[in-house]
Enzyme design. Sequence first.
Site, PDB file in Angstrom:
ATOM      1  N   CYS A 338       0.828  -1.201   0.000  1.00  0.00           N
ATOM      2  CA  CYS A 338       0.000   0.000   0.000  1.00  0.00           C
ATOM      3  C   CYS A 338       0.870   1.262   0.000  1.00  0.00           C
ATOM      4  O   CYS A 338       1.544   1.549  -0.978  1.00  0.00           O
ATOM      5  CB  CYS A 338      -0.982  -0.043   1.168  1.00  0.00           C
ATOM      6  N   HIS A 436      -3.739  -5.549   1.351  1.00  0.00           N
ATOM      7  CA  HIS A 436      -3.408  -5.855   2.737  1.00  0.00           C
ATOM      8  C   HIS A 436      -3.903  -7.259   3.091  1.00  0.00           C
ATOM      9  O   HIS A 436      -4.833  -7.779   2.481  1.00  0.00           O
ATOM     10  CB  HIS A 436      -4.088  -4.865   3.681  1.00  0.00           C
TER      11      HIS A 436
END
Length: 491
Positions: A338, A436
Amino acid sequence: MVTGKLVRAPAVMIQGTGSNVGKSLIVAGLCRLFADRGLVVRPFKPQNMSNNAAVTADGGEIGRAQALQALGCRAEMSVHMNPVLLKPETDTGAQVIVQGKRFGTLRAREYGRQKAELLPKVIESFSITSSEAELVIVEGAGSPAEINLRAGDIANMGFAEAAGLPVLLCADIDRGGVIASVVGTHAVLEPAEQQRIRGFFINRFRGDPNLFEEGMREIEARTGWPGLGVVPWFADAARLPAEDALGLADGFGRDGMKIVVPVISRIANFDDLDPLRLEPGVVLELIQPGNPLPGDADVVLLPGSKSTIGDLAFFRAQGWDIDLRAHHRRGGHILGICGGFQMLGRTISDPDGIEGAPGTVEGLGFLNVETVLTPEKSTVAATGTHVASGAPVSGYEIHVGRTAGPDCGRPMMKLAGNSPDGAVSADGLVSGTYVHGLFTNDAFRAAYLSDFGASSSVAYDRSIDLILDDLAAHLEQALDVEKILQIARAG
């Protein structure tokens, strides 16, 4: 949606004498305990502050602690379990998430003026949560003793009074001064608030709990509150996901593949690290600011960030960019997740001033990609396949920004619908992804570790479930559970 009159199932609120006294895990354990008794249990936290968020099935955000508590209940996550989530972006401001969606970014003083306006939303979410439960275990935030924050409070006594909830007070003996913390809390509360507290218990006791019998009697005499038990130290708490960065710790492995993680200032969704922490064949080392990245790492993992541009500057200020280039020259691998993925590119542009003044900054340059931050936020579940190994993956995305460039032609993942995700460098040493939760997938984790000669021996989801079972049994022995249930039902 439920509106109007408050709908309330039997409920009890756990407040603490301070932050990090163990409220979150106590709630998770009680949720599992009462769920095992056949009750339909739900967790609730009116206001949470954490950059460790989870994504619900409908694309909303809640605190990761409430996700663990939902697991304790064996229930699906809902945005109504945590209607207000504050995600710090600077020392004085935070992104405010209301019922799962971005409400805005407010400075602390601005939020202080507006938080009372959020109480109707909080009550609405509590009603929705209560409507599907036979028991609700509510977690406070911080401490009711913070009377300087009492005006407009929606996290502790303000919510307890609005919802008519009985309160139990949790105190942590491991940090010392536990008698003063409980008695001092009693001293600063208003009489009506003192009466709302129906009992207290002591958490994290090392040794024989019977040695604190006199201490319990002293607290009871000075407050008039009944003691409901002393909870001994629960060592496996360290193996459960931490609620905030203060709970971050190195892994349990002592020999094997070495993964190092620079602890950036706005580290987010760091539960990505939890499965790696539990692997005995992995040495997971968290590098604190001011310390160099070690030269013997197999992988440097750049984690998520709530403020990518700010954390990129922080990363450079530690000299970690120099260490990372040396690591790469030695043939070391780099993985960015991310915000960490965004940092690895050539540039990060913020034309709308999402994270500060509009502009473009130079990235670390390990991936031939460029990121543009956008007002739209992606919060979705993600499933697919790891391109290199073919292992199935599942997780979630929670980010702002779009990333594109030549290295995206070598995606790290192929998600549902054959959608590419992430990027891999031409030399294969650097990878990035927006997904994630990758390492919670046992097959992916095993495949990833095997590339470095390490094996996986942890069934992650099963291990967390077993620890919750053990935590429930631990609380059953330590607390007057029947009294707690009676207090909840009596209201």
